[in-house]
Design an enzyme around this catalytic site. Structure first.
Site: not given
Lengths: 359, 359
Positions: A118, A139, A181, A222, A232, A236, A240, A243, A247, A260
């Site tokens: 956990r 993330k 980025e 960032k 997010e 946030r 993206n 993206h 993606h 990427h």
């Protein structure tokens, strides 16, 4: 060495950026650990594992797990394999995982740390330009064949230790991926930063001062956003930018067939075009296209089905109620999110893909 | 209907307990959801899925995923299968997962919710006595062959809706499993609650008023502790009273060959004996042994290797630096954690297993 403190809902951590700072690794760990597991990939392992081992506290038991280099390692199989390794290495709740590598390793090792017993501590030791982005903000995730990063957590590291000397060995394709980025952080924050990047030739050695400056500025953009909206809920999403389509291209072509950053670079070009059409404004589309081209970003793609891309965009985590959401720009430094109808999206994307590569 | 508010580091949620309250399910959801996925097991599915479907908001799109009943479903394979189902059902970040069933379903569906798109809402609809414990407190997890709950998160639900009418169909073995956690809450909190449970015959129908009272008291004990220590930094460990050996027995015998509660019941007996030996005190060992026996808990086990059990206890998430930690009692209502040396543990466990079943 440049240090930036980041505050999250659950902890605070420092991002250290500088040349040769790996030598001080032990000093940057927030506490003592008796059992440390380094997770890295086959390429980075050859280059840097021994250094990292050398600079970790000598009192700790240190083990190393190596996964194949590349996006395909962000799989449920590698994830489970690493959890099994953690058990075999007797990691307990007070142990540490070191994510040594690029974004793939950070995401994968971070998700292992987030879910092993956990959640145990982990630190990011990025070795790519791209990871200036992925290592900050907490993330962590693995991929599903149906979509990138669909399985994951928000789970901040205990520190990010970014030795920019490791970037000297980066091939050009990785520099391109990372600089997508960097320039994204320019687009969504301020014109001066953007223009400085647009003037940078990344196909040759980037002067270390300039590279470190770009990375620190990117991290600052960032950090500022994730501190305000860790989970997010709102702003946030601006990160993206590029993206949503990026993606979709990445997963439609198959992970590993385009980087990427290269996919996001094309996604940003599309987002700029959609912004110009939606708000009837002018953005530096041409200057950006020219920079991409001069730096050898792939601008012609294999034939792609618009419908397949849109279906993938709808599977994006940002989509809501089966409508595609995109991040657009009202001007450089002023991102917004917009819901786009399927009809508009089909027309815009069809037109964009048609002319891409022929400019 | 009894309602208890629980505050966590990330949200607040209500636990609703009462007979027949499933009819008000829609009212207990904290917000509106357009897409809802029910996760349940093959046994509960037959009994209750239609009811739950009926009482969910009629405007929502509802899907159902059924996994085989039993602890073996807390596997990486079922976890991944459910994530794939969530994608197929087009769940997005604003969707809801309903965990309908006992502890296995709560843990499994909760971990799916915690990691799908980095976390979506879920509610617990427990259908066992045992789940009065597991549904509260935000621990979600799956098992690894090397240990129970080794892969998971802290991830609180948005609500717990506990319709105690569902308990009427529970077989005795499940009542025993559940009441082990009820009596644990008695042992670690107060003598009066413990004595009331020790006077209860659970082999016949437990009067609903008494059952609801025990469940509410158990939930209150747990809620009080998890509010003070959500991430198990200190006092939450007390909830593991009986679990260090219990988990080891469970995994040594193989999941499914003894229920969780039955294994924990034996673990508590051992913890009481160790407490008496360590602190030279007298605890209600005999009264508890008598209650276990009268209620048909298994008290003789197949031959077990002490060394194997200790190795498994060391793999417990509570172990630190390869030493076993156990929760002991200084008196009823006063739990403490103690590190036990391998030598002491070997002697105590050898002696305990030797006489178990022969009393």
């Amino acid at each position: 060495m440049h240090k930036q403190l980041i505050t999250t809902s659950t902890n605070q951590y420092n991002v250290f950026v500088g040349n040769g700072i790996i030598e001080n690794l032990a000093d940057y760990l927030p506490k003592e650990y008796q059992n440390i597991m380094i997770i890295t990939d086959s390429i980075v392992h050859e280059l840097y594992t021994e250094d990292v081992r050398k600079y970790l506290p000598q009192s700790a038991q240190v083990s190393v797990s190596v996964v194949p280099a590349g996006e395909n390692s962000k799989s449920i199989e590698q994830y489970y394999h690493l959890l099994t390794e953690a058990i075999k290495n007797n990691l307990d709740r007070k142990s540490l995982i070191v994510a040594l590598g690029g974004g793939v390793i950070g995401d994968l090792a971070g998700f292992v740390a987030a879910t092993y017993m956990r959640g145990i501590d982990f630190v990011q030791v990025p070795t790519t330009i791209l990871a200036h982005d992925s290592s900050v903000g907490g993330k962590v995730a693995i991929n599903h064949p149906e979509g990138k990063n669909l399985i994951g957590n928000f789970y901040p590291p205990q520190a990010v230790i970014f030795d920019t000397d490791t970037l000297k060995t980066l091939p050009n394709i990785e520099k391109r991926s990372g600089y997508a980025e960097v320039i994204k952080h320019g687009f969504i924050s301020n014109e001066a930063f953007l223009e400085d990047v647009l003037e940078t030739d990344i196909t040759t050695d980037i002067p270390p001062m300039k590279l470190n400056d770009h990375l620190q500025k990117g991290i600052a953009v960032k950090a500022d956003i994730v501190e305000k909206d860790e989970k997010e809920a709102n702003i946030r999403k601006f990160l993206n930018f590029g993206h949503t389509l990026g993606h979709a291209i990445e997963s439609e072509l198959g992970y590993g067939n385009i980087t990427h950053g290269e996919a996001v670079a094309i996604g940003m070009l599309f987002a700029i075009e959609v912004s110009e059409a939606t708000y009837r404004i002018s953005l530096p589309y041409q200057a950006y296209y020219h920079w991409l081209s001069a730096n050898q970003y792939p601008l012609s793609l294999p034939p792609l089905s618009v419908q397949n891309l849109i279906n993938r965009m709808k599977k994006d985590k940002k989509s809501e109620n089966a409508m595609v959401q995109m991040v657009l720009l009202k001007e450089v430094g002023s991102p917004v999110t917009e819901t786009i109808s399927d009809q508009d999206l089909t027309n815009l994307l069809d037109n964009f893909l048609g002319k891409l590569g022929s400019e």
